[in-house]
Design a protein around this motif. Structure first.
Motif, short mmCIF file in Angstrom:
data_model
loop_
_atom_site.label_atom_id
_atom_site.label_comp_id
_atom_site.label_asym_id
_atom_site.label_seq_id
_atom_site.Cartn_x
_atom_site.Cartn_y
_atom_site.Cartn_z
N PRO A 91 0.84 -1.08 -0.06
CA PRO A 91 0.24 -0.13 -0.11
C PRO A 91 0.90 1.30 -0.07
O PRO A 91 1.80 1.39 0.78
CB PRO A 91 -0.69 -0.11 1.32
N ALA A 92 0.38 2.33 -0.89
CA ALA A 92 1.45 3.59 -0.90
C ALA A 92 1.16 4.23 0.47
O ALA A 92 0.29 4.17 1.37
CB ALA A 92 0.48 4.37 -1.78
N PHE A 93 2.47 4.96 0.62
CA PHE A 93 2.59 5.57 1.96
C PHE A 93 1.75 6.92 2.06
O PHE A 93 1.26 7.64 1.01
CB PHE A 93 4.01 6.01 1.99
N VAL A 94 1.50 7.25 3.25
CA VAL A 94 0.80 8.52 3.83
C VAL A 94 1.84 8.98 4.61
O VAL A 94 2.09 8.90 5.59
CB VAL A 94 -0.60 8.55 4.31
N HIS A 139 -2.26 4.21 9.17
CA HIS A 139 -2.37 5.06 10.33
C HIS A 139 -2.50 6.47 9.89
O HIS A 139 -3.09 7.21 10.12
CB HIS A 139 -1.26 4.85 11.07
N GLY A 140 -1.28 6.89 8.99
CA GLY A 140 -1.63 8.10 8.34
C GLY A 140 -2.67 8.53 7.61
O GLY A 140 -3.23 9.58 7.72
N ALA A 141 -3.04 7.43 6.72
CA ALA A 141 -4.43 7.50 5.98
C ALA A 141 -5.59 8.12 6.94
O ALA A 141 -6.53 8.81 6.76
CB ALA A 141 -4.69 6.48 5.17
N LYS A 142 -5.50 7.25 8.35
CA LYS A 142 -6.74 7.38 9.04
C LYS A 142 -6.47 8.82 9.78
O LYS A 142 -7.68 9.50 9.74
CB LYS A 142 -6.37 6.41 10.32
N VAL A 143 -5.49 9.40 9.99
CA VAL A 143 -5.23 10.88 10.38
C VAL A 143 -5.70 11.69 9.58
O VAL A 143 -6.49 12.92 9.66
CB VAL A 143 -3.90 11.21 10.89
N ASN A 146 -8.93 7.27 1.99
CA ASN A 146 -9.73 5.84 1.73
C ASN A 146 -8.50 4.95 1.23
O ASN A 146 -8.80 4.60 -0.09
CB ASN A 146 -10.91 5.77 1.16
N CYS A 147 -7.25 5.21 1.81
CA CYS A 147 -5.99 4.46 1.30
C CYS A 147 -5.29 3.94 2.33
O CYS A 147 -5.67 3.83 3.65
CB CYS A 147 -5.26 5.35 0.45
N GLY A 148 -3.94 3.38 2.09
CA GLY A 148 -3.08 2.85 3.14
C GLY A 148 -3.14 1.48 3.25
O GLY A 148 -2.75 0.98 4.14
N VAL A 149 -4.13 0.83 2.63
CA VAL A 149 -4.46 -0.54 3.11
C VAL A 149 -4.88 -1.20 1.46
O VAL A 149 -5.73 -0.43 0.61
CB VAL A 149 -5.71 -0.80 3.67
N ILE A 150 -4.53 -2.20 1.21
CA ILE A 150 -4.74 -3.13 -0.02
C ILE A 150 -6.16 -4.18 0.16
O ILE A 150 -5.85 -5.17 0.60
CB ILE A 150 -3.72 -3.99 -0.78
N GLU A 151 -7.25 -3.52 0.19
CA GLU A 151 -8.37 -4.31 0.34
C GLU A 151 -9.45 -3.68 -0.73
O GLU A 151 -9.53 -2.49 -1.18
CB GLU A 151 -8.88 -4.36 1.73
N GLU A 152 -10.55 -4.52 -0.99
CA GLU A 152 -11.51 -4.36 -2.08
C GLU A 152 -12.21 -2.95 -1.12
O GLU A 152 -12.30 -2.85 -0.09
CB GLU A 152 -12.55 -5.18 -1.87
N ASP A 153 -12.47 -2.05 -2.55
CA ASP A 153 -13.15 -0.79 -2.14
C ASP A 153 -12.32 0.29 -1.57
O ASP A 153 -12.88 1.48 -1.05
CB ASP A 153 -14.56 -1.03 -1.24
N ARG A 154 -11.12 0.05 -1.45
CA ARG A 154 -10.00 1.40 -1.20
C ARG A 154 -9.62 1.63 -2.24
O ARG A 154 -9.56 1.22 -3.72
CB ARG A 154 -8.96 0.49 -0.35
N GLU A 157 7.01 0.13 -10.01
CA GLU A 157 5.87 0.98 -10.28
C GLU A 157 5.15 1.40 -9.29
O GLU A 157 4.92 0.99 -8.20
CB GLU A 157 5.02 -0.31 -10.95
N VAL A 158 4.55 2.70 -9.62
CA VAL A 158 3.63 3.19 -8.60
C VAL A 158 2.34 3.46 -9.37
O VAL A 158 2.18 4.03 -10.39
CB VAL A 158 4.14 4.75 -8.14
N VAL A 159 1.20 3.16 -8.54
CA VAL A 159 -0.20 3.38 -8.93
C VAL A 159 -0.95 4.15 -7.81
O VAL A 159 -1.11 3.75 -6.90
CB VAL A 159 -0.99 1.85 -9.12
N LEU A 160 -1.30 5.36 -8.17
CA LEU A 160 -2.03 6.23 -7.33
C LEU A 160 -3.02 6.71 -8.19
O LEU A 160 -3.30 7.57 -8.91
CB LEU A 160 -1.06 7.45 -6.98
N GLU A 161 -4.18 5.87 -7.74
CA GLU A 161 -5.42 6.39 -8.51
C GLU A 161 -6.55 6.28 -7.37
O GLU A 161 -6.62 5.69 -6.49
CB GLU A 161 -6.02 5.27 -9.54
N THR A 162 -7.60 7.30 -7.87
CA THR A 162 -8.78 7.47 -6.61
C THR A 162 -10.14 7.26 -7.38
O THR A 162 -10.09 7.92 -8.62
CB THR A 162 -8.61 8.85 -6.23
#
Length: 345
Positions: free
Chosen positions: A47-50, A287-291, A295-303, A338-343
């Motif tokens: 998962p990408a960093f925050v 944890h950074g995403a939570k702060v 809706n990121c920081g985790v690799i799971e469906e719907d993130r 590779e970096v994937v940053l999509e929203t």
């Protein structure tokens, strides 16, 4: 609709970074599915960093101020960084910030929480620097309420520098994020910071039991920046103790003092503290995403599909045995394939 993408490797899935072989399916800016099956690669999907605390404006003054104290370096309004920011042109500042943001993005950082000096103009400069990039800046204005109104919230310097009551009230009414530095050089400003009911605290190097109890009672997240604290000579946070009381996230702080590399920050934090590599990776991601409320920081469906791939066969990572430890304690920007940053829209 965005193009459907398939990313293979050893996936660090979910909030506990369960290591599975398989494929991540990306569609419409989100993780649409995770397929667990053998794949012919040692690549690691992370998962990408925050980056939960930055001062990107300092990009105009990298490695300035050797031998200066913390106050001489960064204290408002006349610390070295503030003088250099006033002296720099708008174009110089924006160009320098854009290069730091580009470096962060190429190293797998999806977002940062930026404490942005310069009032409304500083907030606008940050937006200009981020234009055309995929990295997201959660920008907290400083110095005036108008900066908060133009930004995503307010980032206070510290309770010893002012009251900040008006700013806190205005930020709450605007339903925006309020963060404040506390406990960086001593514990004297922590109670004052907590009295403001912040959404998060930054640093917390010097804490006493009463402070930790208050943090735990209010569930106030803490962002630590251990490399910065070491450079400025204020000590280093007790990450394990903080983690016993609340959510702890990770930031790189002033670009003047440190490269905004989450890889370097993770390695330092992991080797400094008595917490697991898995917890350090949590600090750097969800944890950074939570702060930040992302809706990121985790690799799971719907993130949101914000992740990156490490070359598991690079000269640095070839032969790794533990993927999580390899990411936290060994990997670097040169290993990023590779970096994937999509929203999602």
């Amino acid at each position: 609709m965005s193009e459907r993408r398939v990313i293979e490797g050893r996936i660090l899935r979910g909030k506990e970074f369960e290591v599975i072989e398989g494929r991540v399916i990306v569609a419409d800016g989100q993780v649409a599915g995770i397929e667990e099956e053998p794949v012919d690669t040692d690549d690691i999907v992370v998962p990408a960093f925050v980056n939960a605390h930055t001062h990107i404006g300092d990009s105009i003054a990298k490695e300035a101020g050797e031998g200066l104290s913390l106050d001489e370096l960064v204290a408002p309004p006349d610390g070295l960084k503030h003088r250099l920011l006033r002296e720099a042109s708008h174009e110089e500042t924006v160009a320098a910030m854009k290069r730091s943001l580009s470096f962060m993005q190429s190293g797998g950082t999806a977002a940062c929480i930026e404490f942005r000096e310069g009032g409304v103009e500083g907030v606008r400069a940050m937006a200009e620097a981020a234009e055309g990039l995929d990295i997201e800046s959660v920008t907290l204005g400083r110095e005036e309420i108008e900066a908060m109104e133009a930004a995503d919230g307010f980032g206070a310097s510290g309770a010893r520098d002012g009251e900040f009551g008006r700013e806190r009230t205005a930020t709450r009414e605007a339903n925006k994020l309020f963060g404040i530095h506390a406990g960086e050089r001593d514990p004297d400003d922590i109670n004052g910071a907590l009295d403001l009911d912040p959404d998060f605290l930054v640093h917390m190097v010097h804490t006493e039991p009463i402070h930790l109890d208050r943090v735990a009672d209010r569930e106030v997240p803490i962002v630590v920046c251990p490399r910065s604290n070491l450079v400025t000579g204020v000590g280093t946070p007790d990450i394990a103790e903080l983690a016993e009381h609340t959510t702890v996230a990770l930031g790189t702080d002033n670009v003047m003092l440190n490269s905004p590399s989450m890889f370097r920050e993770m390695e330092f934090a992991a080797k400094l503290s008595d917490v697991s590599a898995r917890y350090v990776l949590k600090m750097a991601t969800h944890h950074g995403a939570k702060v930040a409320g992302l809706n990121c920081g985790v690799i799971e469906e719907d993130r949101d599909a914000r992740l990156f791939v490490l070359d598991g066969d690079s000269d640095n990572l070839s032969g790794y045995q533990n993927p999580v430890r390899a990411v936290v304690r060994r990997a670097g920007e040169s290993d990023v394939r590779e970096v994937v940053l999509e929203t999602a829209d």
